[in-house]
Design a protein around this motif. Structure first.
Motif, PDB file in Angstrom:
ATOM      1  N   ILE A 102      -5.681   2.972 -14.941  1.00 61.82           N
ATOM      2  CA  ILE A 102      -7.009   3.165 -15.522  1.00 61.82           C
ATOM      3  C   ILE A 102      -7.014   4.357 -16.469  1.00 61.82           C
ATOM      4  CG2 ILE A 102      -9.395   3.822 -14.962  1.00 61.82           C
ATOM      5  CD1 ILE A 102      -9.035   2.120 -12.377  1.00 61.82           C
ATOM      6  N   SER A 103      -6.395   5.441 -16.058  1.00 62.93           N
ATOM      7  CA  SER A 103      -6.317   6.631 -16.925  1.00 62.93           C
ATOM      8  C   SER A 103      -5.557   6.324 -18.204  1.00 62.93           C
ATOM      9  CB  SER A 103      -5.636   7.783 -16.185  1.00 62.93           C
ATOM     10  OG  SER A 103      -6.408   8.183 -15.092  1.00 62.93           O
ATOM     11  N   ASN A 104      -4.469   5.565 -18.076  1.00 62.56           N
ATOM     12  CA  ASN A 104      -3.662   5.183 -19.238  1.00 62.56           C
ATOM     13  C   ASN A 104      -4.473   4.319 -20.206  1.00 62.56           C
ATOM     14  OD1 ASN A 104      -1.309   4.976 -20.825  1.00 62.56           O
ATOM     15  ND2 ASN A 104      -0.725   3.082 -19.804  1.00 62.56           N
ATOM     16  N   LEU A 105      -5.210   3.352 -19.674  1.00 57.87           N
ATOM     17  CA  LEU A 105      -6.040   2.500 -20.527  1.00 57.87           C
ATOM     18  C   LEU A 105      -7.148   3.313 -21.191  1.00 57.87           C
ATOM     19  CD1 LEU A 105      -6.342  -0.716 -18.333  1.00 57.87           C
ATOM     20  CD2 LEU A 105      -4.990  -0.431 -20.414  1.00 57.87           C
TER      21      LEU A 105
ATOM     22  N   ASP B  98       0.809  -1.223   0.000  1.00 58.21           N
ATOM     23  CA  ASP B  98       0.000   0.000   0.000  1.00 58.21           C
ATOM     24  C   ASP B  98       0.840   1.270   0.000  1.00 58.21           C
ATOM     25  OD1 ASP B  98      -2.248  -1.548  -0.011  1.00 58.21           O
ATOM     26  OD2 ASP B  98      -2.639  -1.354   2.134  1.00 58.21           O
ATOM     27  N   SER B  99       2.045   1.204   0.526  1.00 50.00           N
ATOM     28  CA  SER B  99       2.879   2.405   0.577  1.00 50.00           C
ATOM     29  C   SER B  99       3.248   2.916  -0.816  1.00 50.00           C
ATOM     30  CB  SER B  99       4.156   2.140   1.382  1.00 50.00           C
ATOM     31  OG  SER B  99       4.914   1.118   0.765  1.00 50.00           O
ATOM     32  N   PHE B 100       3.141   2.052  -1.834  1.00 52.40           N
ATOM     33  CA  PHE B 100       3.467   2.458  -3.207  1.00 52.40           C
ATOM     34  C   PHE B 100       2.227   2.884  -3.995  1.00 52.40           C
ATOM     35  CE2 PHE B 100       7.086  -0.369  -2.337  1.00 52.40           C
ATOM     36  CZ  PHE B 100       8.127   0.440  -2.747  1.00 52.40           C
ATOM     37  N   LEU B 101       1.048   2.714  -3.433  1.00 51.45           N
ATOM     38  CA  LEU B 101      -0.174   2.885  -4.209  1.00 51.45           C
ATOM     39  C   LEU B 101      -0.526   4.327  -4.537  1.00 51.45           C
ATOM     40  CD1 LEU B 101      -2.487   0.161  -2.667  1.00 51.45           C
ATOM     41  CD2 LEU B 101      -1.132   0.058  -4.755  1.00 51.45           C
ATOM     42  N   GLU B 102       0.087   5.291  -3.879  1.00 53.26           N
ATOM     43  CA  GLU B 102      -0.286   6.676  -4.127  1.00 53.26           C
ATOM     44  C   GLU B 102       0.160   7.186  -5.486  1.00 53.26           C
ATOM     45  OE1 GLU B 102       1.559   6.867  -0.707  1.00 53.26           O
ATOM     46  OE2 GLU B 102      -0.297   6.209   0.218  1.00 53.26           O
TER      47      GLU B 102
ATOM     48  N   SER C  75       0.187   3.368 -10.433  1.00 50.92           N
ATOM     49  CA  SER C  75      -0.882   3.166  -9.462  1.00 50.92           C
ATOM     50  C   SER C  75      -2.124   2.722 -10.230  1.00 50.92           C
ATOM     51  CB  SER C  75      -1.168   4.460  -8.703  1.00 50.92           C
ATOM     52  OG  SER C  75      -1.709   5.429  -9.590  1.00 50.92           O
ATOM     53  N   LYS C  76      -3.107   2.169  -9.515  1.00 51.53           N
ATOM     54  CA  LYS C  76      -4.327   1.714 -10.194  1.00 51.53           C
ATOM     55  C   LYS C  76      -4.998   2.854 -10.948  1.00 51.53           C
ATOM     56  CE  LYS C  76      -5.707  -2.387  -7.961  1.00 51.53           C
ATOM     57  NZ  LYS C  76      -6.640  -3.335  -7.671  1.00 51.53           N
ATOM     58  N   GLN C  77      -5.067   4.020 -10.316  1.00 50.20           N
ATOM     59  CA  GLN C  77      -5.713   5.157 -10.968  1.00 50.20           C
ATOM     60  C   GLN C  77      -4.949   5.566 -12.228  1.00 50.20           C
ATOM     61  OE1 GLN C  77      -8.732   6.341 -10.167  1.00 50.20           O
ATOM     62  NE2 GLN C  77      -8.551   7.452 -12.076  1.00 50.20           N
ATOM     63  N   ALA C  78      -3.622   5.545 -12.160  1.00 54.85           N
ATOM     64  CA  ALA C  78      -2.813   5.889 -13.327  1.00 54.85           C
ATOM     65  C   ALA C  78      -2.985   4.839 -14.426  1.00 54.85           C
ATOM     66  CB  ALA C  78      -1.342   6.023 -12.931  1.00 54.85           C
TER      67      ALA C  78
END
Length: 198
Positions: free
Chosen positions: A82-85, A9-13, A77-80
């Motif tokens: 999703i944005s990339n896709l 989780d520490s890398f997720l931001e 990150s997951k958000q990045a």
């Protein structure tokens, strides 16, 4: 190639940057961008940074390079991700009112694009099926709740019809009784159809 990479989780931001350095005999070392050593591993085996809750878990399934060669690895990150896709995905209608979608995915690797699109389609299909199952379950519950009331109305109507027939000697079924019989038949048919859909 990397088959799996999991970060705590520490890398997720944000986006995490790493350097993978090839060593002899299918060994490698993973470093943070700042040079901090995270883990060492062997190709084909899952490696982790240690501890009960490792910061990094990595599975390299293929590594073709001479010892000393380094590769830059970026984990979004997951958000990045999703944005990339989303930036590479275009969704449109094939034709008006057909319900058929036209998906286009612009990616550096045609094989990767196919895998990503297949994942999107399969996920959307699974969600649609689950949604239909939930709706069918709600409808079955509603119909099961309505069935006793409709049956009770039918019984009252049949009793009234029976009294009427006894009093008048007329054997014609009243319109109200026919309507109630049709309602019960319709409810039973819908229940059977929904049970088959499950």
């Amino acid at each position: 190639s990397i088959a799996k990479m999991h970060l705590s989780d520490s890398f997720l931001e944000g986006t995490a940057h790493f350097r993978l350095e090839v060593e002899k005999n299918n060994h490698y070392v993973l470093y943070m961008k700042n040079g901090e050593r995270m883990l060492s591993g062997v190709v084909g085996k899952l490696a982790s940074s240690g501890g009960t809750n490792p910061a990094v878990t990595l599975l390299v399934n293929k590594l073709v390079a001479r010892p000393g060669v380094s590769f830059a690895i970026t984990k979004l990150s997951k958000q990045a991700e999703i944005s990339n896709l989303n930036a590479h995905l275009t969704i449109g209608s094939k034709e008006a009112k057909t319900g058929i979608l036209d998906l286009k995915f612009n990616w550096s690797s045609p094989g990767g694009a196919v895998r990503i699109l297949n994942t999107i389609v399969n996920t959307a299909y699974s969600l649609g099926v689950k949604q239909q199952e939930a709706q069918a379950e709600k409808t079955i519950t509603f119909l099961n709740n309505q069935l006793p009331s409709v049956k009770a109305q039918l019984t009252v109507a049949e009793n009234a019809l029976s009294r009427y027939q006894s009093r008048t000697g007329n054997l014609d079924i009243s319109i109200q009784a026919q309507v109630l019989l049709q309602q019960v038949a319709s409810v039973n048919t819908q229940l059977e159809q929904l049970k088959l859909k499950r």
